[in-house]
Design a protein around this motif. Sequence first.
Motif, PDB file in Angstrom:
ATOM      1  N   GLU A 207       1.357  -0.960  -0.069  1.00  0.00           N
ATOM      2  CA  GLU A 207       0.084   0.315   0.228  1.00  0.00           C
ATOM      3  C   GLU A 207       0.815   1.369   0.331  1.00  0.00           C
ATOM      4  O   GLU A 207       0.510   2.329  -0.922  1.00  0.00           O
ATOM      5  N   THR A 208       2.307   1.220   0.372  1.00  0.00           N
ATOM      6  CA  THR A 208       2.652   2.607   0.859  1.00  0.00           C
ATOM      7  C   THR A 208       4.279   2.345  -0.348  1.00  0.00           C
ATOM      8  O   THR A 208       4.949   3.378  -0.203  1.00  0.00           O
ATOM      9  N   ARG A 209       3.546   1.298  -1.570  1.00  0.00           N
ATOM     10  CA  ARG A 209       5.050   1.098  -1.800  1.00  0.00           C
ATOM     11  C   ARG A 209       6.520   1.346  -1.029  1.00  0.00           C
ATOM     12  O   ARG A 209       7.723   1.894  -1.558  1.00  0.00           O
ATOM     13  N   CYS A 210       6.680   0.399   0.290  1.00  0.00           N
ATOM     14  CA  CYS A 210       7.593   0.277   1.099  1.00  0.00           C
ATOM     15  C   CYS A 210       8.716   1.788   1.370  1.00  0.00           C
ATOM     16  O   CYS A 210       9.296   1.249   1.348  1.00  0.00           O
ATOM     17  N   ALA A 211       7.059   2.227   1.618  1.00  0.00           N
ATOM     18  CA  ALA A 211       7.659   3.669   2.350  1.00  0.00           C
ATOM     19  C   ALA A 211       8.488   3.618   3.368  1.00  0.00           C
ATOM     20  O   ALA A 211       9.693   3.608   3.706  1.00  0.00           O
ATOM     21  N   LYS A 212       8.414   2.312   4.437  1.00  0.00           N
ATOM     22  CA  LYS A 212       9.193   1.457   5.546  1.00  0.00           C
ATOM     23  C   LYS A 212      10.269   0.655   5.166  1.00  0.00           C
ATOM     24  O   LYS A 212      11.314   0.258   6.250  1.00  0.00           O
ATOM     25  N   CYS A 213      10.648   0.287   4.423  1.00  0.00           N
ATOM     26  CA  CYS A 213      11.061  -0.657   3.816  1.00  0.00           C
ATOM     27  C   CYS A 213      12.463  -0.119   3.929  1.00  0.00           C
ATOM     28  O   CYS A 213      13.172   1.569   3.155  1.00  0.00           O
ATOM     29  N   THR A 214      14.180  -0.280   4.301  1.00  0.00           N
ATOM     30  CA  THR A 214      15.188   0.111   3.903  1.00  0.00           C
ATOM     31  C   THR A 214      15.696  -0.166   2.600  1.00  0.00           C
ATOM     32  O   THR A 214      15.038  -0.840   1.987  1.00  0.00           O
ATOM     33  N   GLU A 215      16.667   0.278   1.890  1.00  0.00           N
ATOM     34  CA  GLU A 215      16.823   0.194   1.196  1.00  0.00           C
ATOM     35  C   GLU A 215      17.126  -1.136   0.006  1.00  0.00           C
ATOM     36  O   GLU A 215      16.925  -1.295  -0.951  1.00  0.00           O
ATOM     37  N   ALA A 216      17.602  -1.702   1.222  1.00  0.00           N
ATOM     38  CA  ALA A 216      17.840  -4.119   0.582  1.00  0.00           C
ATOM     39  C   ALA A 216      16.730  -4.071   0.616  1.00  0.00           C
ATOM     40  O   ALA A 216      16.420  -5.386  -0.606  1.00  0.00           O
ATOM     41  N   GLN A 217      15.748  -4.048   1.312  1.00  0.00           N
ATOM     42  CA  GLN A 217      14.492  -4.213   1.347  1.00  0.00           C
ATOM     43  C   GLN A 217      13.539  -4.031   0.452  1.00  0.00           C
ATOM     44  O   GLN A 217      12.508  -5.004  -0.474  1.00  0.00           O
ATOM     45  N   VAL A 218      13.870  -2.540  -0.623  1.00  0.00           N
ATOM     46  CA  VAL A 218      13.005  -2.015  -2.058  1.00  0.00           C
ATOM     47  C   VAL A 218      13.742  -3.296  -2.227  1.00  0.00           C
ATOM     48  O   VAL A 218      12.741  -3.659  -3.680  1.00  0.00           O
ATOM     49  N   ARG A 219      15.416  -3.119  -2.818  1.00  0.00           N
ATOM     50  CA  ARG A 219      15.867  -4.241  -3.534  1.00  0.00           C
ATOM     51  C   ARG A 219      15.140  -5.337  -4.121  1.00  0.00           C
ATOM     52  O   ARG A 219      14.651  -6.414  -4.553  1.00  0.00           O
ATOM     53  N   GLY A 220      15.416  -6.295  -2.919  1.00  0.00           N
ATOM     54  CA  GLY A 220      14.456  -7.528  -2.876  1.00  0.00           C
ATOM     55  C   GLY A 220      13.258  -7.364  -3.136  1.00  0.00           C
ATOM     56  O   GLY A 220      12.967  -8.474  -3.755  1.00  0.00           O
ATOM     57  N   THR A 221      12.137  -6.510  -2.772  1.00  0.00           N
ATOM     58  CA  THR A 221      10.814  -6.585  -2.479  1.00  0.00           C
ATOM     59  C   THR A 221      10.899  -6.646  -4.121  1.00  0.00           C
ATOM     60  O   THR A 221      10.174  -7.642  -4.345  1.00  0.00           O
ATOM     61  N   ARG A 222      11.625  -6.012  -5.022  1.00  0.00           N
ATOM     62  CA  ARG A 222      11.357  -5.548  -6.401  1.00  0.00           C
ATOM     63  C   ARG A 222      12.266  -7.040  -6.872  1.00  0.00           C
ATOM     64  O   ARG A 222      11.037  -7.892  -8.473  1.00  0.00           O
ATOM     65  N   LEU A 223      13.130  -7.637  -6.832  1.00  0.00           N
ATOM     66  CA  LEU A 223      13.348  -8.846  -7.211  1.00  0.00           C
ATOM     67  C   LEU A 223      12.393 -10.146  -6.954  1.00  0.00           C
ATOM     68  O   LEU A 223      12.551 -10.580  -7.511  1.00  0.00           O
ATOM     69  N   VAL A 224      11.706 -10.168  -5.814  1.00  0.00           N
ATOM     70  CA  VAL A 224      11.383 -11.154  -6.141  1.00  0.00           C
ATOM     71  C   VAL A 224       9.734 -10.631  -6.415  1.00  0.00           C
ATOM     72  O   VAL A 224       9.275 -12.599  -6.671  1.00  0.00           O
ATOM     73  N   ILE A 225       9.558  -9.871  -6.376  1.00  0.00           N
ATOM     74  CA  ILE A 225       7.886  -9.709  -7.616  1.00  0.00           C
ATOM     75  C   ILE A 225       7.776  -9.683  -8.738  1.00  0.00           C
ATOM     76  O   ILE A 225       7.187 -10.460  -8.907  1.00  0.00           O
ATOM     77  N   GLY A 226       8.908  -9.265  -8.952  1.00  0.00           N
ATOM     78  CA  GLY A 226       9.710  -9.983 -10.357  1.00  0.00           C
ATOM     79  C   GLY A 226       9.901 -11.160 -10.625  1.00  0.00           C
ATOM     80  O   GLY A 226       9.303 -10.803 -11.898  1.00  0.00           O
ATOM     81  N   HIS A 227       9.827 -11.876 -10.135  1.00  0.00           N
ATOM     82  CA  HIS A 227      10.456 -13.577 -10.292  1.00  0.00           C
ATOM     83  C   HIS A 227       8.783 -14.100 -10.372  1.00  0.00           C
ATOM     84  O   HIS A 227       8.005 -14.810 -11.229  1.00  0.00           O
ATOM     85  N   LEU A 228       8.065 -13.221  -9.532  1.00  0.00           N
ATOM     86  CA  LEU A 228       6.874 -13.801  -9.261  1.00  0.00           C
ATOM     87  C   LEU A 228       6.251 -13.574  -9.938  1.00  0.00           C
ATOM     88  O   LEU A 228       5.473 -14.913 -10.612  1.00  0.00           O
ATOM     89  N   ILE A 229       5.822 -12.535 -10.874  1.00  0.00           N
ATOM     90  CA  ILE A 229       5.329 -12.207 -11.794  1.00  0.00           C
ATOM     91  C   ILE A 229       5.411 -12.752 -13.354  1.00  0.00           C
ATOM     92  O   ILE A 229       4.836 -13.367 -14.131  1.00  0.00           O
ATOM     93  N   ASN A 230       7.290 -12.736 -13.336  1.00  0.00           N
ATOM     94  CA  ASN A 230       7.706 -13.038 -14.896  1.00  0.00           C
ATOM     95  C   ASN A 230       7.383 -15.171 -14.426  1.00  0.00           C
ATOM     96  O   ASN A 230       7.680 -15.795 -15.405  1.00  0.00           O
ATOM     97  N   HIS A 231       8.015 -15.958 -13.154  1.00  0.00           N
ATOM     98  CA  HIS A 231       7.858 -17.232 -13.430  1.00  0.00           C
ATOM     99  C   HIS A 231       7.098 -17.815 -12.825  1.00  0.00           C
ATOM    100  O   HIS A 231       7.680 -19.354 -12.501  1.00  0.00           O
ATOM    101  N   GLU A 232       6.446 -17.631 -11.265  1.00  0.00           N
ATOM    102  CA  GLU A 232       5.783 -17.838 -10.680  1.00  0.00           C
ATOM    103  C   GLU A 232       4.348 -17.513 -10.595  1.00  0.00           C
ATOM    104  O   GLU A 232       3.663 -17.184  -9.550  1.00  0.00           O
ATOM    105  N   GLN A 233       3.286 -17.552 -11.813  1.00  0.00           N
ATOM    106  CA  GLN A 233       2.103 -16.920 -11.980  1.00  0.00           C
ATOM    107  C   GLN A 233       1.038 -16.872 -10.883  1.00  0.00           C
ATOM    108  O   GLN A 233       0.338 -16.273 -10.830  1.00  0.00           O
ATOM    109  N   GLU A 234       0.826 -18.815 -10.826  1.00  0.00           N
ATOM    110  CA  GLU A 234       0.370 -19.099 -10.221  1.00  0.00           C
ATOM    111  C   GLU A 234       0.313 -18.127  -8.321  1.00  0.00           C
ATOM    112  O   GLU A 234      -0.682 -17.843  -7.409  1.00  0.00           O
ATOM    113  N   PHE A 235       1.631 -18.512  -7.745  1.00  0.00           N
ATOM    114  CA  PHE A 235       1.553 -18.431  -6.771  1.00  0.00           C
ATOM    115  C   PHE A 235       1.600 -16.678  -6.637  1.00  0.00           C
ATOM    116  O   PHE A 235       1.017 -16.057  -5.567  1.00  0.00           O
TER     117      PHE A 235
END
Length: 126
Positions: free
Chosen positions: A72-100
């Motif tokens: 909801e907040t576009r990761c406003a409380k995330c550290t820089e590492a968490q922002v990078r990790g979140t984008r990495l995970v979401i990108g992976h799920l969208i592109n490789h794990e669509q059911e999840f």
Amino acid sequence: MRVLVLLCVIAVAGVALARPEDKYTDRFDSINIQEILKNRRLLVPYVHCALDKGKCTPEGKELKSHIKEALETRCAKCTEAQVRGTRLVIGHLINHEQEFWHQLTAKYDPAGQYTKRYEQELKTAR
């Protein structure tokens, strides 16, 4: 219109001036996310934890407790590492794990209000 612009400036300034105690814990920032994404045996339990379909590790519990707010907040409380990790995970799920991805969005953003922008940003052409 000026009020809207002012509110946006205040919101951005508030995020930029966030104190360290306003951030999520960085206790798990050193986790090797690439290793988890490359290994379904590691990935599936995290997804099942987030979906309330399995047990959670301490890392999984921490992640699950912040998913909705972070979306909801576009990761406003995330550290820089968490922002990078979140984008990495979401990108992976969208592109490789669509059911999840569909299961997670159904649980945490059923209206698609927040996750659509991630899909637009992170979906790779096939």
